[in-house]
Design a protein around this motif. Structure first.
Motif, PDB file in Angstrom:
ATOM      1  N   ILE A   1     -17.696   5.523  -7.739  1.00  0.00           N
ATOM      2  CA  ILE A   1     -17.526   5.598  -6.298  1.00  0.00           C
ATOM      3  C   ILE A   1     -16.297   6.449  -6.000  1.00  0.00           C
ATOM      4  N   TYR A   2     -16.468   7.445  -5.140  1.00  0.00           N
ATOM      5  CA  TYR A   2     -15.369   8.309  -4.717  1.00  0.00           C
ATOM      6  C   TYR A   2     -14.967   7.922  -3.300  1.00  0.00           C
ATOM      7  N   PHE A   3     -13.682   7.684  -3.128  1.00  0.00           N
ATOM      8  CA  PHE A   3     -13.150   7.381  -1.806  1.00  0.00           C
ATOM      9  C   PHE A   3     -12.322   8.563  -1.316  1.00  0.00           C
ATOM     10  N   GLN A   4     -12.574   8.981  -0.078  1.00  0.00           N
ATOM     11  CA  GLN A   4     -11.892  10.140   0.484  1.00  0.00           C
ATOM     12  C   GLN A   4     -10.402   9.845   0.706  1.00  0.00           C
ATOM     13  N   PRO A   5      -9.567  10.887   0.722  1.00  0.00           N
ATOM     14  CA  PRO A   5      -8.196  10.672   1.173  1.00  0.00           C
ATOM     15  C   PRO A   5      -8.192  10.027   2.557  1.00  0.00           C
ATOM     16  N   TYR A   6      -7.296   9.097   2.757  1.00  0.00           N
ATOM     17  CA  TYR A   6      -7.156   8.322   3.978  1.00  0.00           C
ATOM     18  C   TYR A   6      -8.196   7.213   4.117  1.00  0.00           C
ATOM     19  N   GLN A   7      -9.219   7.181   3.265  1.00  0.00           N
ATOM     20  CA  GLN A   7     -10.236   6.133   3.433  1.00  0.00           C
ATOM     21  C   GLN A   7      -9.710   4.764   3.022  1.00  0.00           C
ATOM     22  N   VAL A   8      -9.014   4.715   1.897  1.00  0.00           N
ATOM     23  CA  VAL A   8      -8.536   3.422   1.403  1.00  0.00           C
ATOM     24  C   VAL A   8      -7.027   3.401   1.188  1.00  0.00           C
ATOM     25  N   ALA A   9      -6.361   4.552   1.379  1.00  0.00           N
ATOM     26  CA  ALA A   9      -4.926   4.633   1.119  1.00  0.00           C
ATOM     27  C   ALA A   9      -4.358   5.854   1.826  1.00  0.00           C
ATOM     28  N   PRO A  10      -3.043   5.937   1.975  1.00  0.00           N
ATOM     29  CA  PRO A  10      -2.427   7.106   2.606  1.00  0.00           C
ATOM     30  C   PRO A  10      -2.716   8.392   1.842  1.00  0.00           C
ATOM     31  N   TRP A  11      -2.515   9.516   2.535  1.00  0.00           N
ATOM     32  CA  TRP A  11      -2.774  10.828   1.936  1.00  0.00           C
ATOM     33  C   TRP A  11      -2.036  11.007   0.618  1.00  0.00           C
ATOM     34  N   ALA A  12      -0.808  10.542   0.556  1.00  0.00           N
ATOM     35  CA  ALA A  12       0.010  10.737  -0.639  1.00  0.00           C
ATOM     36  C   ALA A  12      -0.609  10.102  -1.879  1.00  0.00           C
ATOM     37  N   ALA A  13      -1.450   9.104  -1.698  1.00  0.00           N
ATOM     38  CA  ALA A  13      -2.096   8.452  -2.845  1.00  0.00           C
ATOM     39  C   ALA A  13      -3.230   9.293  -3.407  1.00  0.00           C
ATOM     40  N   GLY A  14      -3.741  10.230  -2.616  1.00  0.00           N
ATOM     41  CA  GLY A  14      -4.836  11.070  -3.069  1.00  0.00           C
ATOM     42  C   GLY A  14      -6.169  10.350  -3.002  1.00  0.00           C
ATOM     43  N   PRO A  15      -7.238  11.031  -3.397  1.00  0.00           N
ATOM     44  CA  PRO A  15      -8.545  10.385  -3.441  1.00  0.00           C
ATOM     45  C   PRO A  15      -8.566   9.342  -4.551  1.00  0.00           C
ATOM     46  N   GLN A  16      -9.439   8.367  -4.411  1.00  0.00           N
ATOM     47  CA  GLN A  16      -9.524   7.286  -5.390  1.00  0.00           C
ATOM     48  C   GLN A  16     -10.944   7.180  -5.935  1.00  0.00           C
TER      49      GLN A  16
ATOM     50  N   ASP B   1     -21.863   3.743   4.546  1.00  0.00           N
ATOM     51  CA  ASP B   1     -21.051   4.934   4.756  1.00  0.00           C
ATOM     52  C   ASP B   1     -19.815   4.945   3.864  1.00  0.00           C
ATOM     53  N   ASN B   2     -19.267   3.773   3.591  1.00  0.00           N
ATOM     54  CA  ASN B   2     -18.083   3.704   2.731  1.00  0.00           C
ATOM     55  C   ASN B   2     -18.388   4.054   1.279  1.00  0.00           C
ATOM     56  N   PHE B   3     -19.656   3.984   0.899  1.00  0.00           N
ATOM     57  CA  PHE B   3     -20.035   4.212  -0.493  1.00  0.00           C
ATOM     58  C   PHE B   3     -21.031   5.363  -0.628  1.00  0.00           C
ATOM     59  N   SER B   4     -20.971   6.285   0.325  1.00  0.00           N
ATOM     60  CA  SER B   4     -21.924   7.391   0.323  1.00  0.00           C
ATOM     61  C   SER B   4     -21.575   8.462  -0.698  1.00  0.00           C
ATOM     62  N   SER B   5     -20.298   8.542  -1.107  1.00  0.00           N
ATOM     63  CA  SER B   5     -19.897   9.509  -2.134  1.00  0.00           C
ATOM     64  C   SER B   5     -19.930   8.788  -3.478  1.00  0.00           C
ATOM     65  N   LEU B   6     -21.098   8.795  -4.066  1.00  0.00           N
ATOM     66  CA  LEU B   6     -21.349   7.990  -5.251  1.00  0.00           C
ATOM     67  C   LEU B   6     -22.097   8.824  -6.280  1.00  0.00           C
ATOM     68  N   ALA B   7     -21.660   8.742  -7.529  1.00  0.00           N
ATOM     69  CA  ALA B   7     -22.303   9.473  -8.617  1.00  0.00           C
ATOM     70  C   ALA B   7     -22.766   8.489  -9.683  1.00  0.00           C
ATOM     71  N   LEU B   8     -23.825   8.854 -10.366  1.00  0.00           N
ATOM     72  CA  LEU B   8     -24.300   8.039 -11.481  1.00  0.00           C
ATOM     73  C   LEU B   8     -23.603   8.487 -12.755  1.00  0.00           C
ATOM     74  N   ILE B   9     -23.138   7.538 -13.539  1.00  0.00           N
ATOM     75  CA  ILE B   9     -22.539   7.795 -14.840  1.00  0.00           C
ATOM     76  C   ILE B   9     -23.269   6.928 -15.857  1.00  0.00           C
ATOM     77  N   PRO B  10     -23.165   7.221 -17.144  1.00  0.00           N
ATOM     78  CA  PRO B  10     -23.934   6.445 -18.128  1.00  0.00           C
ATOM     79  C   PRO B  10     -23.719   4.939 -18.052  1.00  0.00           C
ATOM     80  N   SER B  11     -22.521   4.506 -17.691  1.00  0.00           N
ATOM     81  CA  SER B  11     -22.235   3.071 -17.667  1.00  0.00           C
ATOM     82  C   SER B  11     -22.559   2.403 -16.334  1.00  0.00           C
ATOM     83  N   GLY B  12     -22.872   3.200 -15.302  1.00  0.00           N
ATOM     84  CA  GLY B  12     -23.153   2.612 -13.993  1.00  0.00           C
ATOM     85  C   GLY B  12     -23.003   3.609 -12.875  1.00  0.00           C
ATOM     86  N   VAL B  13     -22.082   3.331 -11.942  1.00  0.00           N
ATOM     87  CA  VAL B  13     -21.852   4.244 -10.820  1.00  0.00           C
ATOM     88  C   VAL B  13     -20.357   4.515 -10.697  1.00  0.00           C
TER      89      VAL B  13
END
Length: 230
Positions: free
Chosen positions: A190-205, A176-188
Motif C-alpha cells: 500500500i502506497y500512501f501519498q505525502p500528506y495522506q498519513v503524515a506531514p510532507w517532511a515524512a515523505g510517502p509511506q 480511496d485511502n487504499f487506491s494506490s496498491l500494488a501486488l507483491i509476491p507476499s501480498g499487497v
C-alpha cells in the motif's frame, strides 16, 4: 534560485523513487519534452501484453498532454520551468499479474515540488486492468484488515513524525485511502501519498500486508499464482 529548485526536485526524486525494475522482458520507453517553460520526462514500461501496453502508453501520453495543457501558457516564476518527472518500479506477484507503481514528481511553483504515487495492475492473461474492487470478493473485510495493519505499522515507523489526526484519517477503511496498491509476491503493498498519513517532511509511506492476513476477504488467488480455495 532556479538551479536550487531544480536540484531540490532532482534530489527529491532521487531519494524517493526506487530504481527502475530490471526485467529481461520489459522494455523502458520515455516521453521527453523540453521548452523554455516546460520540462517533461515520463518513463513507462512495455511489458509485452498488447492490451496492457496500449493502456499504459495511453496513460503516459495523457499525463504529458494534461501537464502541457495546464502549464504551457502559464507565466513562470523567476525563470524556473515547470517540471514533470515520472519513473516507476515493477512488481510481479506471479506469472499471471504485474503491478506498476509510478512516482510522479512535479514542480509548479511554491516552496517545494509535489509527489503523487499512481499504481496500475494488470492480469497478464488478457491484459485487463485490475483495481482494488477486482481483487477481493469481500472488499469491506479487506479494507478493514488493511486499515488496521496500516495504522499499527505506521504508528510505529513514523516515530516523531506521527500526527494522530492525519494517520487516523489517512488509514480509515475507505477504498480511496487504499487506491494506490500494488501486488507483491507476499501480498499487497500500500502506497500512501505525502500528506495522506503524515506531514510532507515524512515523505510517502508504504505498508506491506501479507496475503495470509487478507484471506478472509477472499482475494483473487490466481493473481498470486495460487489455486483457488475449495
Amino acid at each position: 534560485m532556479a538551479y536550487s529548485f531544480r536540484l531540490f526536485l532532482a534530489c527529491l526524486l532521487g531519494l524517493l523513487l526506487p530504481q527502475l525494475a530490471a526485467a529481461a522482458d520489459v522494455r523502458n520507453e520515455m516521453i521527453s519534452k523540453q521548452t523554455d517553460k516546460l520540462r517533461i520526462e515520463i518513463q513507462y514500461p512495455v511489458i509485452g501484453q498488447p492490451r496492457a501496453d496500449a493502456d499504459i502508453s495511453a496513460w503516459a501520453q495523457q499525463l504529458a498532454r494534461n501537464f502541457e495543457n495546464d502549464y504551457a501558457q502559464e507565466p513562470i516564476e523567476e525563470e524556473m520551468p515547470y517540471e514533470l518527472r515520472a519513473t516507476y518500479t515493477i512488481s510481479r506477484p506471479s506469472d499471471r499479474a504485474i503491478s506498476i507503481a509510478w512516482e510522479v514528481g512535479t514542480f509548479t511553483g511554491g516552496a517545494h515540488g509535489n509527489l503523487d504515487i499512481i499504481t496500475k495492475t494488470y492480469d497478464l492473461h488478457d491484459g485487463a486492468p485490475v483495481d482494488i474492487h477486482d481483487l477481493f470478493k469481500d472488499l469491506e473485510t479487506a479494507l478493514n484488515h488493511m486499515s488496521v495493519c496500516s495504522y499499527n505499522s505506521l504508528s510505529e515507523s513514523l516515530g516523531d513524525m506521527r500526527v494522530e489526526d492525519m494517520l487516523r484519517g489517512g488509514t480509515t477503511p475507505d477504498a480511496d485511502n487504499f487506491s494506490s496498491l500494488a501486488l507483491i509476491p507476499s501480498g499487497v503493498r500500500i502506497y500512501f501519498q505525502p500528506y495522506q498519513v503524515a506531514p510532507w517532511a515524512a515523505g510517502p509511506q508504504t505498508v506491506d500486508v501479507s496475503l495470509e492476513d487478507l484471506m478472509e476477504a477472499e482475494p483473487r488467488l490466481d493473481l498470486w499464482g495460487r489455486p483457488a480455495r475449495p
